[in-house]
Design a protein around this motif. Structure first.
Motif, PDB file in Angstrom:
ATOM      1  N   GLU A  63       0.814  -1.227   0.000  1.00 16.81           N
ATOM      2  CA  GLU A  63       0.000   0.000   0.000  1.00 16.81           C
ATOM      3  C   GLU A  63       0.845   1.274   0.000  1.00 16.81           C
ATOM      4  O   GLU A  63       0.429   2.299  -0.528  1.00 16.81           O
ATOM      5  CB  GLU A  63      -0.913   0.052   1.243  1.00 16.81           C
ATOM      6  CG  GLU A  63      -1.983  -1.033   1.302  1.00 16.81           C
ATOM      7  CD  GLU A  63      -1.515  -2.273   2.045  1.00 16.81           C
ATOM      8  OE1 GLU A  63      -0.267  -2.443   2.202  1.00 16.81           O
ATOM      9  OE2 GLU A  63      -2.350  -3.071   2.467  1.00 16.81           O
ATOM     10  N   TYR A  64       2.038   1.222   0.625  1.00 18.82           N
ATOM     11  CA  TYR A  64       2.827   2.460   0.794  1.00 18.82           C
ATOM     12  C   TYR A  64       3.668   2.676  -0.475  1.00 18.82           C
ATOM     13  O   TYR A  64       4.807   2.221  -0.592  1.00 18.82           O
ATOM     14  CB  TYR A  64       3.703   2.378   2.053  1.00 18.82           C
ATOM     15  CG  TYR A  64       4.283   3.720   2.438  1.00 18.82           C
ATOM     16  CD1 TYR A  64       3.484   4.723   2.991  1.00 18.82           C
ATOM     17  CD2 TYR A  64       5.630   4.002   2.219  1.00 18.82           C
ATOM     18  CE1 TYR A  64       4.003   5.958   3.319  1.00 18.82           C
ATOM     19  CE2 TYR A  64       6.163   5.242   2.554  1.00 18.82           C
ATOM     20  CZ  TYR A  64       5.344   6.204   3.101  1.00 18.82           C
ATOM     21  OH  TYR A  64       5.867   7.447   3.426  1.00 18.82           O
ATOM     22  N   TYR A  65       3.092   3.409  -1.430  1.00 15.80           N
ATOM     23  CA  TYR A  65       3.701   3.593  -2.754  1.00 15.80           C
ATOM     24  C   TYR A  65       4.850   4.618  -2.770  1.00 15.80           C
ATOM     25  O   TYR A  65       5.695   4.564  -3.675  1.00 15.80           O
ATOM     26  CB  TYR A  65       2.602   4.028  -3.766  1.00 15.80           C
ATOM     27  CG  TYR A  65       1.972   5.316  -3.331  1.00 15.80           C
ATOM     28  CD1 TYR A  65       2.539   6.531  -3.650  1.00 15.80           C
ATOM     29  CD2 TYR A  65       0.850   5.314  -2.488  1.00 15.80           C
ATOM     30  CE1 TYR A  65       2.018   7.715  -3.160  1.00 15.80           C
ATOM     31  CE2 TYR A  65       0.331   6.498  -1.995  1.00 15.80           C
ATOM     32  CZ  TYR A  65       0.923   7.681  -2.336  1.00 15.80           C
ATOM     33  OH  TYR A  65       0.438   8.852  -1.839  1.00 15.80           O
TER      34      TYR A  65
ATOM     35  N   LYS B 107      -3.818  12.690  -4.695  1.00 15.05           N
ATOM     36  CA  LYS B 107      -4.368  11.624  -5.554  1.00 15.05           C
ATOM     37  C   LYS B 107      -5.651  11.121  -4.943  1.00 15.05           C
ATOM     38  O   LYS B 107      -6.151  11.716  -3.976  1.00 15.05           O
ATOM     39  CB  LYS B 107      -3.336  10.511  -5.750  1.00 15.05           C
ATOM     40  CG  LYS B 107      -2.896   9.880  -4.451  1.00 15.05           C
ATOM     41  CD  LYS B 107      -1.817   8.849  -4.652  1.00 15.05           C
ATOM     42  CE  LYS B 107      -0.523   9.380  -5.216  1.00 15.05           C
ATOM     43  NZ  LYS B 107       0.131  10.412  -4.350  1.00 15.05           N
ATOM     44  N   ASP B 108      -6.214  10.032  -5.445  1.00 15.02           N
ATOM     45  CA  ASP B 108      -7.512   9.581  -4.941  1.00 15.02           C
ATOM     46  C   ASP B 108      -7.391   9.163  -3.472  1.00 15.02           C
ATOM     47  O   ASP B 108      -6.369   8.621  -3.028  1.00 15.02           O
ATOM     48  CB  ASP B 108      -8.071   8.454  -5.812  1.00 15.02           C
ATOM     49  CG  ASP B 108      -7.269   7.188  -5.663  1.00 15.02           C
ATOM     50  OD1 ASP B 108      -6.220   7.072  -6.316  1.00 15.02           O
ATOM     51  OD2 ASP B 108      -7.669   6.334  -4.843  1.00 15.02           O
TER      52      ASP B 108
ATOM     53  N   THR C  56      -6.416   5.475  -2.324  1.00 11.96           N
ATOM     54  CA  THR C  56      -4.981   5.138  -2.403  1.00 11.96           C
ATOM     55  C   THR C  56      -4.231   5.768  -1.236  1.00 11.96           C
ATOM     56  O   THR C  56      -3.379   5.140  -0.603  1.00 11.96           O
ATOM     57  CB  THR C  56      -4.404   5.641  -3.749  1.00 11.96           C
ATOM     58  OG1 THR C  56      -5.148   5.044  -4.801  1.00 11.96           O
ATOM     59  CG2 THR C  56      -2.936   5.308  -3.894  1.00 11.96           C
TER      60      THR C  56
ATOM     61  N   ALA D  72      -5.195   4.079   2.169  1.00 10.25           N
ATOM     62  CA  ALA D  72      -4.639   2.713   2.274  1.00 10.25           C
ATOM     63  C   ALA D  72      -3.139   2.771   2.583  1.00 10.25           C
ATOM     64  O   ALA D  72      -2.612   1.950   3.347  1.00 10.25           O
ATOM     65  CB  ALA D  72      -4.891   1.943   0.983  1.00 10.25           C
ATOM     66  N   ALA D  73      -2.453   3.772   1.997  1.00  7.85           N
ATOM     67  CA  ALA D  73      -1.002   3.885   2.217  1.00  7.85           C
ATOM     68  C   ALA D  73      -0.680   4.131   3.692  1.00  7.85           C
ATOM     69  O   ALA D  73       0.422   3.822   4.160  1.00  7.85           O
ATOM     70  CB  ALA D  73      -0.428   5.004   1.351  1.00  7.85           C
TER      71      ALA D  73
ATOM     72  N   ASP E 155      -1.981   0.152   6.233  1.00  8.51           N
ATOM     73  CA  ASP E 155      -1.714  -1.079   5.487  1.00  8.51           C
ATOM     74  C   ASP E 155      -2.349  -2.287   6.182  1.00  8.51           C
ATOM     75  O   ASP E 155      -2.498  -2.308   7.408  1.00  8.51           O
ATOM     76  CB  ASP E 155      -0.194  -1.271   5.352  1.00  8.51           C
ATOM     77  CG  ASP E 155       0.469  -1.424   6.708  1.00  8.51           C
ATOM     78  OD1 ASP E 155       0.743  -2.558   7.109  1.00  8.51           O
ATOM     79  OD2 ASP E 155       0.673  -0.402   7.390  1.00  8.51           O
TER      80      ASP E 155
ATOM     81  N   GLN F 266       1.999  10.846  -9.527  1.00  8.90           N
ATOM     82  CA  GLN F 266       1.746  10.198  -8.235  1.00  8.90           C
ATOM     83  C   GLN F 266       2.725  10.703  -7.167  1.00  8.90           C
ATOM     84  O   GLN F 266       2.431  10.677  -5.975  1.00  8.90           O
ATOM     85  CB  GLN F 266       1.917   8.677  -8.360  1.00  8.90           C
ATOM     86  CG  GLN F 266       0.978   8.048  -9.361  1.00  8.90           C
ATOM     87  CD  GLN F 266      -0.459   8.113  -8.884  1.00  8.90           C
ATOM     88  OE1 GLN F 266      -0.774   7.580  -7.834  1.00  8.90           O
ATOM     89  NE2 GLN F 266      -1.324   8.787  -9.619  1.00  8.90           N
TER      90      GLN F 266
END
Ligand code: SAH
Ligand code: AVI
Length: 324
Positions: free
Chosen positions: A54-56, A199-200, A203, A206-207, A210, A315
């Protein structure tokens, strides 16, 4: 000796944990600064967060650095690489790999409030790069940067502030911090700044929540730090982790939410406080930047962007900037 450790004296007085707890915990609205997350366990939990699906931001920044490190190093040709909040320096390795390929051999100056992770990483780095000298600096970057033992040899400095950590500052603090960084910069020096982008909401949230629970454990580790350092009796199981994106302020807010009403004793403060069921402690903000917000941030600091490297569909951003 290719690894030196400097303890950087604070340039100005900043509140310690006891003072921050007195100001932030005893009465609502309750909050604590995020720097106390990073004891040894917290630093390891942060590393685990970076590996979650999740952590992009870590993967995004690593991918960008894989692509652009050679361009950045060839462009700046740094004699020194200074890194604020260097953590485990994993992503910085892409820059050193580029240095090796280009035959450019800067000295590395990581600066960390969590010295163990910095020293372990520095030892691994000098083992991997036989030309590398590390001047590890431990201290608090919110206590001023003026006492950093930075070289005055005229060689160019590349200053790194990665991971989106600028987003953990309130807007006014971020402006003040960038102004301090700029005050260290001489003509020819450059700043490479990582910023997470808007961003959305799904996302983003969730980041910061997790499925494996590393972010929850990282947030709740603050309770362990407070109990250990201040003789507290906060029940770790009495709080849950919550991460919400505030669209108006464009930031994730991490909170600890009391599961039930209880009284907390903080022995070192000689103080108690009552917290009601559902009451929250704000433990971190993580701001997400629009293009306009980035332009404003750099402009107010007197920085001129020389390159912008966006990841995917905006992103995440890496920005290279110089002082005019
Ligand atoms: N740059 C790394 C680590 C980011 S986590 C990456 O991108 O992965 C933020 C790092 O900043 C942590 O290692 C933490 O210990 C450090 N840090 C947080 N507050 C700090 C402070 N006030 N002074 C110095 N370092 C700090
Ligand atoms: C260090 N900093 C940029 C991280 C962030 O994303 O704001 C800290 C973090 N908190 C929860 N997960 C990661």
């Amino acid at each position: 000796m290719r690894l030196a450790h400097h303890r950087v004296a604070p340039e100005r007085r900043v509140p310690d944990l006891a003072e921050d707890a007195r100001a932030g915990l005893l009465a609502p609205p309750r909050s604590m600064p995020p720097k106390y997350f990073y004891d040894e366990r917290g630093s390891r939990l942060f590393e685990a967060i970076c590996d979650t699906p999740e952590y992009y931001p870590t993967r995004a920044e690593a991918a960008l650095l894989t692509d652009v490190s050679e361009r950045v190093i060839a462009d700046i040709r740094p004699a020194h690489v200074v890194e604020l909040g260097s953590g485990n320096s994993h992503k910085t390795r892409h820059l050193f790999a580029a240095c090796e390929r280009l035959g450019i051999h800067p000295r590395y100056w990581p600066f960390e409030v969590s010295p163990q992770i910095m020293l372990d990483s520095a030892a691994a780095l000098i083992a991997d790069y036989d030309w590398l000298h590390v001047e590890a600096m431990s201290g608090d970057y919110t206590a001023g940067l003026g006492n950093l033992p930075l070289p005055g040899d005229g060689g160019r400095r590349l200053i790194l502030f990665l991971g989106g950590t600028i987003g953990n500052f309130e807007p006014a603090q971020a402006d003040a911090f960038l102004a301090e960084i700029v005050s260290l910069m001489a003509p020819g020096d450059a700043l490479l700044l990582g910023l997470d982008r808007v961003k959305d909401v799904a996302t983003l949230e969730a980041a910061y929540d997790d499925a494996a629970g590393y972010t929850a454990a990282f947030n709740k580790n603050l309770i362990n730090v407070i109990n250990r350092e201040l003789g507290g009796d906060m029940p770790v199981a009495g709080y849950r982790h919550r991460a919400v994106f505030d669209r108006t302020l464009s930031r994730i807010e991490m909170r600890l939410v009391a599961e039930y009403a209880h009284r907390v004793r903080l022995e070192a403060l000689g103080a108690d406080f009552e917290i009601a069921a559902g009451e929250e402690i704000l433990t971190e903000i993580s701001r997400k930047f629009s293009q306009e917000a980035i332009t404003g941030l750099l402009g107010r600091a007197g920085l001129r962007q020389t390159a912008h490297y966006p990841y995917g569909d905006d992103q995440y951003s890496l920005v290279l900037a110089v002082r005019d």
